[in-house]
Design an enzyme around this catalytic site. Structure first.
Site, PDB file in Angstrom:
ATOM      1  N   ASP A 413       1.035  -1.270   0.174  1.00  0.00           N
ATOM      2  CA  ASP A 413       0.118   0.098   0.080  1.00  0.00           C
ATOM      3  C   ASP A 413       0.904   1.368   0.139  1.00  0.00           C
ATOM      4  O   ASP A 413       1.943   1.435   0.574  1.00  0.00           O
ATOM      5  CB  ASP A 413      -0.823   0.050   1.136  1.00  0.00           C
ATOM      6  N   GLU A 466       1.049  -0.381  -5.066  1.00  0.00           N
ATOM      7  CA  GLU A 466       0.011   0.369  -5.211  1.00  0.00           C
ATOM      8  C   GLU A 466       0.757   1.734  -5.387  1.00  0.00           C
ATOM      9  O   GLU A 466       1.048   2.453  -4.215  1.00  0.00           O
ATOM     10  CB  GLU A 466      -1.010   0.139  -4.073  1.00  0.00           C
TER      11      GLU A 466
END
Length: 733
Positions: A413, A466
């Protein structure tokens, strides 16, 4: 017997024990040579009387030397021996127990050296709490890193949470504290009580390496044995190691464990891991997805955070069951041919008092300077990637999930927040690197080392970034100057595509480039196309809700979006609920709207997504050249006024190809000529306007024959019927 000055030294050290500020309690507690005998000391501050029970028999009364410290001398013994202590408390309550200070350390010099260097690849096997047999005695070995602490105790159910009873020893200059506590085992709750080096303040912290926790909002760590579960997925793991992930089909179903499906008749509770194993496998197999991406898994204090504010990096959340129940879920998915990806958050962590922040009273895992150590967007701390022990903690954590839980990949993330020192910061709120730039060199080094270790140790496992910026070579090997990830989420594609599909078709001709622009950079990275959870929260609405028009048009647009995505270069990911036209945006506290499947139109969307996955997996042209220009060619990129686009996907295998044609206008187009790569018969693989999907049923009756008339730069062409708001796929046959 000791000389007076030696006795005074011991008394001074025992006073440090009483004041909870001795860094090495084993130096004076436990069993030690004393002239021609041995002396045994133990610290039991509330005891009335204590006896030593040597292994060779007998009962030796102990005398109180200083407040709470008892001592007994055993004459004629020059070697250490095993013993127990019999402790009497007020009210004639007597307990017999083994003395933790009679045991040697459970950590060796090599462990301490590699931990200090940041190169201990199995750090979790030494840190935390481990049920072991030590010197023939069952107990738990505890170890924690707290380098500036004055002293550290392990507290828990076994000692009434009394920090005076189990003071740990500091292992040299490593900053690691260790203690073996006999007769403590699986299921015991515990924490670390730390007296800070600045004022001796007492703070209570969960174990950073805890393998199990209490169910939130409770925050204690729980002793757990990692070696109990028996895996049955060896066939999956062996096959995975042989695969080239870039040449494989990837259709990922992203889901939030707490809200995917709930048990209505039991107070709307979430499914347990074991319940999830059965229900999820059945659903994913029916739908044809190749992988699931699970969130949240690592334990976290706030359920509504997606799990992005992790409190315990080494523990599966206890909300859904025991850690071995989570292993059962992974194992069951593997046994049914389904891969498992975890959301992983190494960029930042929460400020909750029990967690990593200010762990020993100082900025230990985070930077001390808030310009580096605080994340303003999320109110969290930022890891100090330049510190060896912190980098080791995170890299070992990634390897931990891959080794101990057989995870097939980690979706990392907020990579951009790690890459840039000025991420979400104004001028003057960040510190440039040594060259005056905004690149976080320490985080970049961390990511490269992390990805290299995963590639080396776990062939077939993937690291997915990401990452939302134009940082180059995110998914290229480190030896080629890249960050080393296997895939990068194509955030630009997601935003452009959703922006286009959200437009009323009357305006789409002016936004045509939002569907074509992505092909200018589609082969610069190994991309995964996400329609992710990020797009269905914070007022953004559901995928269905983003679509324009009435309900019929919304469904048609959504079906067309999915078919466009599945044909486009790049691996696929869709967040739960989108696959059947969920009305509402995601809600952490509610199940998906499964009742919508009683409506044939929503069931039709779901049926079409299942067909997309089946066709995708059976046609290599749709996946085996995802990252190469040879795998894609435009046929009609410029028909903006008609809202029509067409392209061909080609396989690395000779002759294999699929033609995709999209009519994203609400007007059907009859007698519409499109170029095809060759003359002959083509099967209409997919028509998103088919009646069984809830469409109007317009189409080409399942098959077409191309003519030897060149068109669109192709050798052949065909006159087609293009249904409204539809995507068609054709393949030779």
């Amino acid at each position: 017997m000791k000389k007076p000055n030696e006795r005074q030294q011991v008394d001074a050290e025992l006073q440090q024990i009483v004041e909870l500020r001795h860094p090495e309690p084993h130096r004076v507690l436990g069993i030690h040579p004393d002239g021609d005998g041995m002396v045994v000391r133990t610290y039991r501050p509330d005891a009335v009387a204590i006896n030593v029970l040597p292994e060779f028999g007998g009962r030796i009364p102990m005398t109180k030397r200083v407040d709470g410290v008892f001592e007994a001398r055993v004459n004629g013994k020059t070697d250490a021996f095993n013993y127990q202590v019999e402790v009497e408390y007020p009210g004639h309550k007597t307990f017999t127990l083994r003395d933790p200070y009679s045991f040697l350390p459970t950590l060796g010099d090599q462990d301490l050296y590699y931990a200090g260097e940041g190169r201990h690849e199995q750090l979790w096997k030494r840190m935390g709490a481990h049920p072991v047999h030590h010197n023939g005695i069952h107990g738990t070995a505890f170890a924690v890193w707290a380098p500036t602490a004055m002293s550290v105790s392990v507290v828990g159910d076994f000692n009434g949470w009394d920090g005076r009873l189990h003071l740990m020893r500091r292992m040299g200059s490593s900053g690691i504290w260790e203690l073996f506590v006999p007769e403590v085992g699986e299921g015991t709750r515990y924490k670390f009580e730390i007296r800070t080096g600045h004022g001796g303040h007492r703070i209570l912290k969960a174990d950073p390496f805890a393998f199990r926790t209490e169910v939130p909002p409770a925050t204690a760590s729980v002793v757990h044995n990692l070696d109990q579960y028996q895996w049955t997925d060896s066939r999956w793991m062996e096959a995975r190691a042989q695969k080239d992930v870039q040449r494989e089909p990837w259709a990922v179903y992203e889901l939030h464990l707490a809200s995917w499906r709930r048990v209505v008749e039991d107070g709307e509770r979430s499914l347990t891991y074991r319940e999830m194993a059965t229900a999820l496998v059945d659903y994913v197999k029916k739908m044809g997805f190749t992988h699931v991406e699970l969130m949240p898994v690592s334990e976290h204090p706030f359920g509504g955070s997606w799990g992005y504010q992790v409190g315990n990096y080494y523990a599966p959340t206890a909300r859904f069951g025991h850690p071995d129940d989570f292993r059962y879920l992974v194992n069951h998915l593997h046994d049914n041919g389904i891969g498992v990806i975890l959301d992983w958050v190494p960029g930042h962590f929460p400020r909750d008092a029990h967690a990593l922040g200010q762990f020993d009273g100082t900025a230990l895992y985070e930077h001390a300077d808030p310009r580096q150590g605080s994340q303003p967007d999320w109110g969290t701390y930022v890891f100090n990637f330049g510190r060896n022990e912190v980098k080791n903690f995170l890299i070992a954590n990634a390897l931990f999930w891959l080794e101990e839980y057989h995870i097939d990949g980690l979706r990392v993330d907020a990579v951009a927040s790690m890459l840039y020192l000025d991420y979400s910061r104004k001028a003057g709120e960040w510190i440039p690197n040594r060259w005056g730039g905004r690149e976080n060199e320490e985080a970049i080094s961390f990511m490269r080392e992390l990805n290299d270790r995963v590639r080396t140790k776990f062939p077939g496992a993937v690291m997915i970034a990401e990452e939302s910026t134009a940082w180059p070579k995110v998914s290229q090997p480190t030896q080629e100057g890249g960050l080393g990830f296997h895939f990068k989420w194509n955030m630009g594609w997601m935003h452009d595509t959703l922006k286009y599909f959200s437009k009323d078709p009357i305006y789409r001709q002016h936004h045509h480039n939002q569907l074509t622009f992505g092909l200018l950079y589609a082969f610069s990275e190994h991309f995964m196309l996400p329609l992710s959870h990020d797009e269905v929260v914070h007022g953004k609405g559901s995928l269905y809700g983003k679509m324009p028009g009435d309900d019929w048009q919304k469904r048609a647009n959504l079906r067309a979006l999915f078919a466009w995505m599945w044909a486009h270069p790049g691996k696929k990911l869709v967040f739960m609920g989108g696959e059947f036209g969920q009305y509402h945006e995601w809600n952490n506290d509610k199940s998906l709207d499964w009742h919508l499947l009683d409506n044939p139109d929503h069931a039709g969307i779901q049926s079409m997504v299942a067909d997309l996955n089946r066709l995708y997996r059976s046609h290599p042209a749709l996946y085996d050249a995802d990252n190469e220009p040879l795998g894609f060619q435009w046929i009609q990129p410029d028909s903006a006024s008609a809202n029509v686009l067409a392209f061909v996907r080609r396989s690395r295998q000779p002759g294999g190809h699929v033609v995709c044609i999209a009519n994203l206008s609400p007007m059907p187009r009859e007698e519409y000529r499109v170029g095809f790569p060759r003359h002959g018969s083509y099967v209409e693989l997919l028509n998103t306007d088919a009646g069984e999907y809830g469409g109007s049923g317009l189409g080409n009756k399942g098959r077409i024959h191309t003519e030897p008339q060149g068109w669109d730069g192709q050798d052949a062409s065909a006159v087609l019927t293009l249904p409204p708001l539809s995507v068609l796929w054709f393949t030779p046959g």
